[in-house]
Design an enzyme around this catalytic site. Structure first.
Site, PDB file in Angstrom:
ATOM      1  CB  CYS A  37     -89.373 -24.975  46.416  1.00  0.00           C
ATOM      2  SG  CYS A  37     -90.571 -25.692  47.551  1.00  0.00           S
ATOM      3  CG  ASN A  41     -93.381 -19.874  49.793  1.00  0.00           C
ATOM      4  OD1 ASN A  41     -94.145 -19.196  49.105  1.00  0.00           O
ATOM      5  ND2 ASN A  41     -92.226 -20.331  49.330  1.00  0.00           N
ATOM      6  CD  GLN A  79     -95.378 -21.915  54.504  1.00  0.00           C
ATOM      7  OE1 GLN A  79     -95.253 -21.829  55.713  1.00  0.00           O
ATOM      8  NE2 GLN A  79     -94.527 -22.599  53.751  1.00  0.00           N
ATOM      9  CB  THR A 100    -101.232 -48.226  46.995  1.00  0.00           C
ATOM     10  OG1 THR A 100    -101.562 -49.157  45.970  1.00  0.00           O
ATOM     11  CG2 THR A 100    -101.529 -48.822  48.354  1.00  0.00           C
ATOM     12  CB  SER A 142     -98.034 -29.567  52.394  1.00  0.00           C
ATOM     13  OG  SER A 142     -96.953 -30.449  52.583  1.00  0.00           O
ATOM     14  CG  HIS A 175     -93.570 -31.202  54.725  1.00  0.00           C
ATOM     15  ND1 HIS A 175     -92.491 -30.358  54.753  1.00  0.00           N
ATOM     16  CD2 HIS A 175     -94.074 -31.120  53.473  1.00  0.00           C
ATOM     17  CE1 HIS A 175     -92.340 -29.781  53.564  1.00  0.00           C
ATOM     18  NE2 HIS A 175     -93.285 -30.226  52.775  1.00  0.00           N
ATOM     19  CB  ALA A 185     -98.738 -28.634  48.681  1.00  0.00           C
TER      20      ALA A 185
END
Length: 359
Positions: A305, A142, A170, A223, A186, A188, A72
């Site tokens: 983070c 978050n 979120q 890729t 994102s 995950h 993200a």
């Protein structure tokens, strides 16, 4: 161990794992090809990527395209830096935005923070700079789970002639993602794999590439991993199918958590909030000691983070907490795979350790 850090990352859904395994075949398999190759195996991999793209798009507003990114943070940078040549330079962002937005805005210059109230909500009538060309408002915070009035902010940005960016990391998979010009998400954070995110861009909006080379995504080079894309797509599909069930489960956990942590002070709004996020504080608490004494419980002292930075949370400061108050806060995050029993056992451990400090 009891995992209660769902804002940092979520457990991988079994369905996502199964979807990924097919595309991790070794030399004896047929599903390891480069999805950008023109031969049969490459086309099969490319088809898997497109199925995943459609599944992710189903969680987002109509009238746009999904661009896969590495995460993200990359999606946010692509949105903010890629739109710069096509808008006025001024950037306005709420004072509680994720560092990906905040730091990028400051790096680009002409940035201004929109204040929030004690509940963590940014008033859509707050003044904007005259030269504003981009407004960034996250859907769900978050750190404290605050839900922003994104629809009102989007309208405000449109009236100002500015583009509107929404960090929906979120929120995606948990609630309707509001319309915007650009939306970052994102995998995950919704039970998908780490290492893949996406930027949704509304139709008719052109951005400049920020990672050049092959431009495999049309706007982004590199890729793609069919395995990561497939896992993201499967997680998105499950989130869509289970959304009501997941929301009801989270609400039950929230109600029990509020009972279990009744002696703590809630940070941010109790109502304008995703109820899978419980950010609380206790006077005089030594959070580092608490985490050391509760090693079997995986919870957080703030944003993953920013962990280890030693800095006071800018989010908690923005809602009016002093540095001393902010440093007594913890974040407990729960979701689909959390049980009531786990929550109760974790709360007992955390409360006992906190009481031990007072004694």
């Amino acid at each position: 161990m009891i995992y209660l850090d769902y804002q940092a990352t979520t457990p991988l859904a079994p369905e996502a794992r199964e979807a990924m395994l097919r595309w991790l075949d070794g030399p004896e398999g047929t599903a390891f090809a480069n999805p950008h190759s023109p031969h049969r195996m490459g086309r099969q991999a490319a088809a898997a990527v497109e199925v995943a793209r459609e599944r992710v798009a189903a969680l987002l507003p109509p009238g746009g395209r999904v661009i896969f990114t590495g995460n993200a943070c990359e999606a946010v940078n692509l949105a903010m830096r890629g739109s710069a040549p096509r808008r006025k330079a001024g950037i306005a962002f709420t004072a509680v935005e994720h560092a990906a937005v905040r730091d990028t805005a400051l790096a680009l210059g002409q940035a201004s923070a929109i204040p929030v109230g004690p509940d963590g909500v940014a008033d859509p009538d707050a003044p904007l700079p005259a030269d504003v060309g981009l407004v960034a408002v996250m859907a769900v915070n978050n750190e404290i789970g605050t839900i922003q009035p994104v629809d009102q902010w989007r309208e405000r940005a449109q009236r100002a002639g500015a583009l509107f960016l929404c960090d929906a990391v979120q929120a995606c998979g948990k609630m309707d993602v509001p319309a915007a010009d650009m939306i970052a998400i994102s995998a995950h954070k919704m039970h998908g794999p780490k290492g893949i995110g996406a930027l949704w861009v509304r139709d008719g909006l052109d951005l400049d590439p920020q990672v050049t080379g092959g431009l495999q995504e049309g706007l982004r080079s590199g890729t793609l991993s069919p395995a990561l894309c497939a896992g993201f797509g499967a997680a998105a599909q499950v989130a869509l199918e289970r959304r009501a069930e997941d929301a009801a489960h989270v609400e039950a956990l929230w109600n029990r958590a509020r009972e279990l942590f009744s002696g703590w002070t809630l940070n941010g709004s109790a109502d304008a909030r995703w109820h899978g996020n419980l950010n609380i504080r206790r006077e005089g608490l030594d959070v580092a000691r608490l985490m050391s004494e509760c090693r079997e419980v995986m919870f957080s002292a703030g944003s993953a983070c920013a962990s280890g930075s030693g800095k006071t949370s800018h989010v908690l400061r923005a809602i009016g907490l002093s540095d001393a108050e902010a440093k007594t806060a913890i974040r407990v995050g729960f979701g689909r795979y959390t049980t009531i029993d786990q929550l109760e056992r974790a709360a007992a451990l955390i409360d006992a350790a906190a009481e031990g400090q007072r004694a």
